[in-house]
Design a protein around this motif. Structure first.
Motif, PDB file in Angstrom:
ATOM      1  N   MET A  52       0.730  -1.135   0.047  1.00 42.59           N
ATOM      2  CA  MET A  52      -0.005  -0.025  -0.077  1.00 42.59           C
ATOM      3  C   MET A  52       0.933   1.201  -0.074  1.00 42.59           C
ATOM      4  SD  MET A  52      -2.717   1.784  -0.002  1.00 42.59           S
ATOM      5  CE  MET A  52      -4.163   0.585   0.233  1.00 42.59           C
ATOM      6  N   MET A  53       2.000   1.296   0.926  1.00 41.01           N
ATOM      7  CA  MET A  53       2.802   2.489   0.950  1.00 41.01           C
ATOM      8  C   MET A  53       3.489   2.600  -0.481  1.00 41.01           C
ATOM      9  SD  MET A  53       2.540   4.316   3.448  1.00 41.01           S
ATOM     10  CE  MET A  53       3.659   5.217   3.053  1.00 41.01           C
ATOM     11  N   LYS A  54       3.963   1.452  -1.162  1.00 42.49           N
ATOM     12  CA  LYS A  54       4.541   1.880  -2.488  1.00 42.49           C
ATOM     13  C   LYS A  54       3.632   2.342  -3.567  1.00 42.49           C
ATOM     14  CE  LYS A  54       6.784  -0.863  -6.190  1.00 42.49           C
ATOM     15  NZ  LYS A  54       7.365  -2.246  -6.555  1.00 42.49           N
ATOM     16  N   ALA A  55       2.351   1.833  -3.460  1.00 46.48           N
ATOM     17  CA  ALA A  55       1.316   2.585  -4.442  1.00 46.48           C
ATOM     18  C   ALA A  55       1.146   4.022  -3.913  1.00 46.48           C
ATOM     19  CB  ALA A  55       0.024   1.911  -4.044  1.00 46.48           C
ATOM     20  N   LEU A  56       0.968   4.308  -2.649  1.00 48.31           N
ATOM     21  CA  LEU A  56       0.771   5.721  -2.540  1.00 48.31           C
ATOM     22  C   LEU A  56       1.917   6.641  -2.899  1.00 48.31           C
ATOM     23  CD1 LEU A  56      -0.645   5.240   1.225  1.00 48.31           C
ATOM     24  CD2 LEU A  56      -1.904   6.323  -0.864  1.00 48.31           C
ATOM     25  N   ARG A  57       3.302   5.920  -2.638  1.00 48.34           N
ATOM     26  CA  ARG A  57       4.656   6.669  -2.697  1.00 48.34           C
ATOM     27  C   ARG A  57       4.603   6.934  -4.188  1.00 48.34           C
ATOM     28  NH1 ARG A  57      10.407   4.867  -3.329  1.00 48.34           N
ATOM     29  NH2 ARG A  57      11.373   6.486  -2.413  1.00 48.34           N
ATOM     30  N   HIS A  58       4.369   6.108  -5.184  1.00 52.71           N
ATOM     31  CA  HIS A  58       4.321   6.353  -6.723  1.00 52.71           C
ATOM     32  C   HIS A  58       3.322   6.727  -7.208  1.00 52.71           C
ATOM     33  CE1 HIS A  58       8.357   4.431  -6.778  1.00 52.71           C
ATOM     34  NE2 HIS A  58       7.877   3.084  -6.139  1.00 52.71           N
ATOM     35  N   GLU A  59       2.127   6.978  -6.673  1.00 50.84           N
ATOM     36  CA  GLU A  59       0.815   7.173  -7.284  1.00 50.84           C
ATOM     37  C   GLU A  59       0.083   8.153  -6.838  1.00 50.84           C
ATOM     38  OE1 GLU A  59      -1.268   3.711  -8.561  1.00 50.84           O
ATOM     39  OE2 GLU A  59       0.561   2.500  -8.765  1.00 50.84           O
ATOM     40  N   THR A  60       0.393   8.745  -5.587  1.00 49.23           N
ATOM     41  CA  THR A  60      -0.049   9.987  -4.940  1.00 49.23           C
ATOM     42  C   THR A  60       0.095  11.269  -5.717  1.00 49.23           C
ATOM     43  OG1 THR A  60      -0.352   8.817  -2.721  1.00 49.23           O
ATOM     44  CG2 THR A  60      -0.639  11.014  -2.791  1.00 49.23           C
ATOM     45  N   PRO A  61      -0.819  12.095  -5.927  1.00 47.92           N
ATOM     46  CA  PRO A  61      -0.699  13.440  -6.993  1.00 47.92           C
ATOM     47  C   PRO A  61       0.012  14.176  -5.717  1.00 47.92           C
ATOM     48  CG  PRO A  61      -2.770  12.742  -7.118  1.00 47.92           C
ATOM     49  CD  PRO A  61      -2.379  11.704  -6.013  1.00 47.92           C
ATOM     50  N   ALA A  62       0.741  15.285  -6.268  1.00 46.58           N
ATOM     51  CA  ALA A  62       1.610  16.319  -5.631  1.00 46.58           C
ATOM     52  C   ALA A  62       0.535  17.143  -4.959  1.00 46.58           C
ATOM     53  CB  ALA A  62       2.439  16.999  -6.551  1.00 46.58           C
ATOM     54  N   PRO A  63       0.759  17.868  -3.845  1.00 49.59           N
ATOM     55  CA  PRO A  63      -0.116  18.903  -3.248  1.00 49.59           C
ATOM     56  C   PRO A  63      -0.886  20.052  -4.159  1.00 49.59           C
ATOM     57  CG  PRO A  63       1.758  18.303  -1.800  1.00 49.59           C
ATOM     58  CD  PRO A  63       2.085  17.637  -2.925  1.00 49.59           C
ATOM     59  N   GLU A  64      -0.056  20.513  -5.426  1.00 48.58           N
ATOM     60  CA  GLU A  64      -0.563  21.354  -5.954  1.00 48.58           C
ATOM     61  C   GLU A  64      -1.792  20.934  -6.914  1.00 48.58           C
ATOM     62  OE1 GLU A  64       3.164  20.109  -8.262  1.00 48.58           O
ATOM     63  OE2 GLU A  64       2.885  20.572  -6.071  1.00 48.58           O
ATOM     64  N   THR A  65      -1.789  19.480  -6.943  1.00 53.15           N
ATOM     65  CA  THR A  65      -3.079  19.124  -7.647  1.00 53.15           C
ATOM     66  C   THR A  65      -4.253  19.422  -6.788  1.00 53.15           C
ATOM     67  OG1 THR A  65      -1.604  17.131  -8.618  1.00 53.15           O
ATOM     68  CG2 THR A  65      -4.383  17.063  -8.453  1.00 53.15           C
ATOM     69  N   LEU A  66      -4.227  19.094  -5.518  1.00 56.70           N
ATOM     70  CA  LEU A  66      -5.290  19.452  -4.504  1.00 56.70           C
ATOM     71  C   LEU A  66      -5.769  21.054  -4.662  1.00 56.70           C
ATOM     72  CD1 LEU A  66      -7.253  19.180  -2.046  1.00 56.70           C
ATOM     73  CD2 LEU A  66      -5.423  19.479  -0.664  1.00 56.70           C
ATOM     74  N   ARG A  67      -4.567  21.843  -4.958  1.00 53.32           N
ATOM     75  CA  ARG A  67      -4.792  23.402  -4.792  1.00 53.32           C
ATOM     76  C   ARG A  67      -5.624  23.670  -6.139  1.00 53.32           C
ATOM     77  NH1 ARG A  67       0.226  25.203  -4.576  1.00 53.32           N
ATOM     78  NH2 ARG A  67       0.460  25.483  -6.761  1.00 53.32           N
ATOM     79  N   THR A  68      -5.468  22.917  -7.068  1.00 55.91           N
ATOM     80  CA  THR A  68      -5.978  23.332  -8.348  1.00 55.91           C
ATOM     81  C   THR A  68      -7.318  22.631  -8.337  1.00 55.91           C
ATOM     82  OG1 THR A  68      -3.812  22.913  -9.698  1.00 55.91           O
ATOM     83  CG2 THR A  68      -5.805  22.847 -10.764  1.00 55.91           C
ATOM     84  N   ARG A  69      -7.608  21.593  -7.779  1.00 55.42           N
ATOM     85  CA  ARG A  69      -8.944  21.032  -7.634  1.00 55.42           C
ATOM     86  C   ARG A  69      -9.741  21.859  -6.807  1.00 55.42           C
ATOM     87  NH1 ARG A  69      -7.583  16.197  -6.126  1.00 55.42           N
ATOM     88  NH2 ARG A  69      -8.083  16.285  -3.946  1.00 55.42           N
ATOM     89  N   LEU A  70      -9.201  22.242  -5.743  1.00 48.29           N
ATOM     90  CA  LEU A  70     -10.254  23.188  -4.652  1.00 48.29           C
ATOM     91  C   LEU A  70     -10.350  24.773  -5.770  1.00 48.29           C
ATOM     92  CD1 LEU A  70      -8.560  22.587  -1.473  1.00 48.29           C
ATOM     93  CD2 LEU A  70     -10.823  22.002  -2.281  1.00 48.29           C
ATOM     94  N   ALA A  71      -9.570  25.184  -6.356  1.00 48.02           N
ATOM     95  CA  ALA A  71      -9.875  26.445  -6.993  1.00 48.02           C
ATOM     96  C   ALA A  71     -10.621  26.294  -7.987  1.00 48.02           C
ATOM     97  CB  ALA A  71      -8.290  26.896  -7.768  1.00 48.02           C
TER      98      ALA A  71
END
Length: 650
Positions: free
Chosen positions: A241-260
């Motif tokens: 699970m941690m490997k999947a999160l490490r390689h596939e979690t979007p960067a924080p700027e993706t959240l900022r763009t989504r909320l904007a």
């Protein structure tokens, strides 16, 4: 740059255990969560900084999971190892889809599974618009799950209690199933990539690195839901699970763009304020995630931010700077509020998907100690600031605090917070349906008010007709006085007196849908006054109401019950058992696999209906209700309501 994932799911799916196991991979234990609150667990893994937001599991606290998604780059939804548990997971699937948050499914306690994993995935797919793609299959020996096969890397792992899993050859008994499942995985992924589609058409085997990259891209674009398996309690599947999160979690700027994109401001977003709590001797504390680098004292939400400290309650350092993506605790920042997105100059409302379900439990709250009555109102307002599922108003009949909550557990948590933080003990009382009364026939009356006590007296004489008005008309007043028998300056006083009489009718309830007509009267040059005519109007209407065949009116609400389609058939008899009228049902446009069941239900039936809906839908169903109309109530039911009213203390 810290990345953040929210762990959510139904109760007893192992969310907190999963988070604890992740933190323990490199020996970083975390404190337990407070009941009903989010827990932020910060840890490192292979040199990367991570923040896990552990959410409470009760369906009554679904709004807390919505809070977490305001700050999460990705969600991990824990589900049980039984296809029947898909119904319990459905509210969380709908929530992440509405939020637009990429998500990974973790089928926990896989060692307890009695059936096939593909059946679990198929059951979950009934409630998810995104395709669910199985990324692992279990290795089963003698009826026990002993390991798993990764379908991308085609490597097999044997579970070992308390130790890392051991790499093994794919067992021959699993080989055929692995080949079939990998083919299904590639087939799903080919819908997102033309190159892979051509590779499959040409019968070429795509390289694993390219498949991993495509999985990461499809998840980052929120086009699928990958499903992993494991057992958090035994430490199995945690590293995967941690490997999947490490390689596939979007960067924080993706959240900022989504909320904007989901909010209505053109200003740069600086922070998501996603949780608030009140601590004894500390006051209001807020959890916020930096959507851009922050500095102590910089403008945030229109005013300078207060002290910023690490989210870990064990660390009280004051932070001068906060890197983008980091979750921190803010104190002395009372201008900030949970459920808001902060720019430099304003607080922006969270997106519409963040709104909680309407409260299903209404309770009057009274301070056990009378000295705490005034204090209670302020405490409830403070708690409601950080609890999106709580709605606090004032009961119009009693003047007591009226709390709207998501259910009994939510009520218990509220009472405990009031006691622990504000030292206020409260007792709860059920609310009563807002019964009304009206009349069924017209009645003429004449009333003379005459009083002489020495000096100027009181005199007013009125002739009134009190008649039923159309349903929903409320109160209608008219005058047809001729010859000035009632001076015009006294007519408003008669109207006000008539209104006074409607506050409580002969049956003990407010009177509605009545028309009062003033036709004649008499005044005295010296003794008449506005007060005298107001008294005459009030008493005259009261006498007429008693003789006008009063009838009881019960409120009827239009109720929309949201529930999985599997339970729709049982809702008709359930509504009928509460004297409701079924109107029909349609598919829920916002929740795959759910339907909206429409009905008309008497107000007195709403509290028990809420409990019955929970019981009939494995706890996940909910309703919203809006007042529709009043209708007459007769017979024993009406007699019982009136008798209960007369027994109430004055």
């Amino acid at each position: 740059m810290a990345r953040t994932f929210a762990v959510l799911g139904a109760s007893n799916t192992g969310k907190s255990t999963l988070v604890d196991r992740m933190c323990a991979l490199e020996g970083q234990p975390q404190p337990a969560a407070q009941p009903g609150e989010l827990r932020v667990a910060g840890f490192t893994h292979l040199g990367d900084d991570w923040q896990a937001i552990d959410c409470p599991g009760s369906i009554e606290l679904l709004h807390v999971s919505a809070d977490a998604l305001l700050a999460a780059d990705i969600a991990v939804i824990c589900v049980g190892p039984d296809p029947a548990a898909a119904i319990l997971a459905s509210p969380y699937l709908h929530l992440v889809e509405a939020a637009g948050t990429p998500a990974i499914l973790f089928v926990n306690r896989i060692d307890e599974a009695q059936g096939r994993v593909r059946d679990i995935v198929a059951a979950l797919q009934d409630y998810a618009r995104h395709p669910i793609i199985l990324r692992q299959i279990p290795i089963v020996e003698d009826g026990q799950v002993t390991g798993s096969v990764d379908l991308v890397s085609e490597r097999a792992w044997h579970y070992r209690e308390g130790e890392p899993s051991q790499l093994i050859e794919i067992p021959a008994a699993v080989s055929a199933r692995e080949h079939e499942a990998r083919g299904e995985l590639l087939e799903h992924l080919s819908e997102f990539d033309d190159w892979l589609l051509e590779e499959l058409i040409e019968d070429r085997v795509p390289p694993n690195d390219a498949v991993f990259a495509l999985c990461a891209r499809a998840l980052g674009e929120n086009r699928m839901l990958p499903a992993l398996i494991g057992s958090a309690g035994h430490g199995n599947g945690i590293v995967r699970m941690m490997k999947a999160l490490r390689h596939e979690t979007p960067a924080p700027e993706t959240l900022r763009t989504r909320l904007a994109e989901q909010t209505t401001t053109d200003e740069p977003l600086l922070a998501a304020v996603f949780a608030s709590a009140n601590r004894k001797h500390l006051g209001k504390t807020l959890l916020l995630r930096a959507l851009a680098p922050l500095a102590a004292g910089q403008p945030l939400g229109g005013r300078a931010a207060g002290q910023l400290t690490p989210a870990d309650p064990r660390d009280s350092r004051h932070l001068d700077t906060v890197p983008e993506g980091t979750i921190v605790t803010a104190v002395k920042s009372d201008h900030l509020a949970a459920g808001k997105i902060a720019t430099a100059t304003a607080l922006v409302d969270a997106p519409a998907w963040h709104a909680p379900h309407p409260p299903m439990l209404q309770r009057l709250l009274l301070a056990t100690n009378d000295r705490d009555t005034v204090k209670l109102s302020g405490a409830l307002a403070t708690v409601a600031e950080g609890d999106g599922g709580l709605n606090v108003t004032q009961d119009p009949e009693t003047g007591n605090a009226l709390a709207g909550l998501q259910g009994p557990l939510h009520m218990r948590l509220l009472r405990q917070r009031l006691k622990d933080v504000f030292s206020i003990d409260v007792e709860e009382q059920p609310t009563a349906a807002a019964y009304r009364e009206t009349i069924s026939k017209p009645q003429e009356t004449a009333y003379r008010h005459k009083k002489q006590t020495g000096g100027a007296g009181q005199f007013a004489d009125v002739k009134l007709t009190v008649a039923p008005a159309e349903r929903g008309a409320g109160f209608v007043f008219a005058e047809v006085v001729k010859g000035g028998s009632v001076p015009k300056n006294y007519i408003p006083a008669v109207e006000q007196g008539a209104r006074d009489a409607l506050d409580t009718g002969p049956l003990g309830f407010p009177v509605v849908d009545v028309a009062v007509t003033l036709s004649d009267g008499m005044a005295h040059a010296v003794d008449s006054s506005e007060m005298a005519f107001r008294i005459a109007g009030r008493q005259g209407v009261r006498e007429a109401l008693k003789a006008a065949a009063p009838v009881l009116l019960q409120p009827v609400f239009r109720v929309a019950i949201h529930a999985p389609a599997a339970f729709t058939g049982s809702l008709g008899p359930l509504v009928s058992s509460h004297s409701g009228q079924v109107l029909g049902f349609d598919s829920d446009p916002d929740a795959k696999g759910w339907e909206i069941f429409q009905a008309l239900v008497p107000g007195a039936a709403l509290p028990p209906l809420a409990n019955d809906i929970r019981a009939a839908t494995q706890g996940v169903g909910w309703y919203d209700a809006a007042f529709d109309h009043y209708e007459e109530l007769h017979g024993k039911a009406a007699d019982r309501v009136v008798q209960e009213r007369t027994r109430e203390p004055a």
